[in-house]
Scaffold this active site. Structure first.
Site, short mmCIF file in Angstrom:
data_model
loop_
_atom_site.label_atom_id
_atom_site.label_comp_id
_atom_site.label_asym_id
_atom_site.label_seq_id
_atom_site.Cartn_x
_atom_site.Cartn_y
_atom_site.Cartn_z
N ASN A 8 0.89 -1.17 0.00
CA ASN A 8 0.00 0.00 0.00
C ASN A 8 0.92 1.21 0.00
OD1 ASN A 8 -1.89 1.98 0.46
ND2 ASN A 8 -2.67 1.13 2.36
N ARG A 91 -2.43 -2.15 -3.54
CA ARG A 91 -3.65 -1.37 -3.39
C ARG A 91 -3.59 -0.18 -4.35
NH1 ARG A 91 -5.73 1.09 1.89
NH2 ARG A 91 -7.80 1.68 1.25
N HIS A 180 -12.76 3.17 -0.40
CA HIS A 180 -12.78 2.28 0.77
C HIS A 180 -13.47 0.96 0.42
CE1 HIS A 180 -12.50 5.85 3.78
NE2 HIS A 180 -11.30 5.33 3.57
N ARG A 241 -10.27 16.24 5.89
CA ARG A 241 -11.09 16.57 4.71
C ARG A 241 -12.48 17.03 5.15
NH1 ARG A 241 -10.24 10.90 1.85
NH2 ARG A 241 -8.32 10.59 3.03
N GLU A 383 -7.87 -4.52 5.46
CA GLU A 383 -7.77 -4.32 4.02
C GLU A 383 -6.64 -5.16 3.42
OE1 GLU A 383 -7.97 -0.18 5.27
OE2 GLU A 383 -9.00 0.25 3.40
#
Ligand code: ADP
Length: 397
Positions: A8, A91, A180, A241, A383
């Site tokens: 990742n 990823r 996601h 964010r 993940e």
């Protein structure tokens, strides 16, 4: 024994794990960071999770990062060769409309991932750099891209279409992609396993609340609505964010002299909890709110209200749900936040049990009361395990 190296990576870092196929045992993990800066760092952990190699040195680019990582495995006494790495699973944040399944990476696929940078300028370039370097560093084994958007391939037109001139939207790829997805997929499947029911019989609302945050309505294993859109900026209030904001506010700021870089920094890196309360770490915000800090109290109120707004909306879209599932850093660890999200929802058949909610654990668990019509669960996301699983499914044919 076979294992998958899961990568990742961003523009200046490589997070990695080696996951054994079948058992999902984590054989090693680590982080290469500050690539391209004067002093980079590698931290490598063995199977126990304790640090076995730590190095600080200049790491010029991703290729040097992968060389250092391979060296760390050897130094720790378990070389990558000895671990039987069958493939590398990468990823990738944005797959666009083109990549809706895990995909073996060849030169064409790598180029297309870079081509999608227009839609994900903060993510895909770093993903692409790491893929190119990893293919050079580890030739002779398949490299697979697993896309964060792919789970949302099932979004119906009503959920993925913005009400814009269709010609403009098509020309610029402006639609809701959702992100996601790797997390929403693994969490919804594990929630079903926890409930002992097939995922294709359940309606779930999954709340992924980490530094980034999104909600997904999962109807019988398929994503049918999600809060992130063209980019991972839309939807919930996040660490840095803003989430949803009137597009007119951006026009207003542009007329006041903001250009796109300044807007980008404002919305992606200086908003959310950080912008409202001065920290992007939920623990700090909660502690400040508990001390009576008015800005932190307001930040939490906005954060919770946004989640409840989506939760209510998705319950309506799904026509009710069997389960609401909390996951990621905040969702897994903050009992007060879960209690606030689920407060006063008895009318919807949702009631949590305070004692169950207060238990801290790394395991999947139910926090709903026995008389709650809807199960409320906490399910840790994983993940990397999901990337390893999807990679293995593809390469083992
Ligand atoms: P990322 O999106 O970077 O993977 P994580 O899923 O690790 O993020 O979530 C990070 C967030 O989880 C941070 O805001 C952090 O404050 C929050 N978090 C971690 N532990 C706790 C805790 N015990 N209580 C409240 N929030 C927590």
């Amino acid at each position: 024994m076979s294992a998958i190296l899961v990568v990742n990576a961003g523009s200046s870092s490589i997070k990695y794990q080696v996951i054994e196929v079948g058992s999902e045992r984590r054989l090693a993990s680590g982080l290469v960071e500050r690539i391209g800066e004067p002093l980079g760092r590698l931290i490598h952990r063995g199977e126990s999770g304790s640090i076995s190699v730590e190095t600080e040195q200049a790491i010029g680019d991703h290729l040097e990062g992968f060389a250092l990582l391979a060296q760390a495995f050897a130094e720790a006494g378990r070389s990558l060769e000895s671990l039987g790495i069958a493939a590398v699973g990468h990823r990738v944040v944005q797959g666009g409309s083109e990549f809706v399944e895990p995909t073996v990476i060849d030169d064409r696929v790598a180029a297309r991932i870079l081509g999608l940078a227009e839609l994900a300028p903060l993510h895909n370039p770093g993903n692409h750099q790491a893929i190119a370097a990893a293919r050079t560093a580890f030739p002779g084994i398949p490299h697979v891209a697993v896309f964060d958007t792919a789970f949302h391939r099932t979004l119906p037109p009503a959920a993925r279409t913005y009400a814009l001139d269709p010609a403009v939207a098509a020309e610029h790829g402006v639609r809701r992609y959702g992100f996601h997805g790797i997390s929403h997929e693994v969490v919804s499947r594990r929630a079903a396993a926890f409930l002992g029911r097939p995922v294709h019989q359940l309606k779930q609302v999954v709340l992924h609340l980490g530094n980034g945050a999104s909600v997904c309505a999962v109807d019988r294993g398929r994503s049918v609505a999600t809060s992130m859109g063209l980019t991972p900026l839309e939807g919930l209030v996040m660490g840095t964010r803003s989430g949803d904001i009137d597009a007119g506010a951006l026009l207003h700021l542009m007329r006041a002299g903001y250009d796109e870089n300044r807007l980008d920094r404002l919305l992606n890196t200086r908003s959310g909890l950080l912008g409202l309360a001065g920290s992007n770490d939920m623990r700090d915000v909660r502690a400040a709110a508990d001390r009576g800090d008015a800005a932190a109290v307001l930040a939490l109120d906005v954060y919770v209200q946004r989640i409840r707004h989506y939760l209510g909306g998705y319950l309506a879209l799904l026509g009710g749900a069997d389960a609401i599932v909390f996951t990621a850093g905040v969702g897994e660890n903050s009992a007060p936040l879960r209690a606030e999200v689920c407060a006063d929802l008895e009318w919807f058949g949702i009631r949590i049990d305070a004692a169950r909610n207060a238990v801290a654990s790394g395991e999947a668990r139910a926090i709903s009361a026995d008389d709650s019509r809807v199960s409320v669960l906490v399910v840790p996301t994983d993940e990397e395990a999901e990337i390893a699983r999807q990679t293995w499914v593809l390469v083992s044919g």
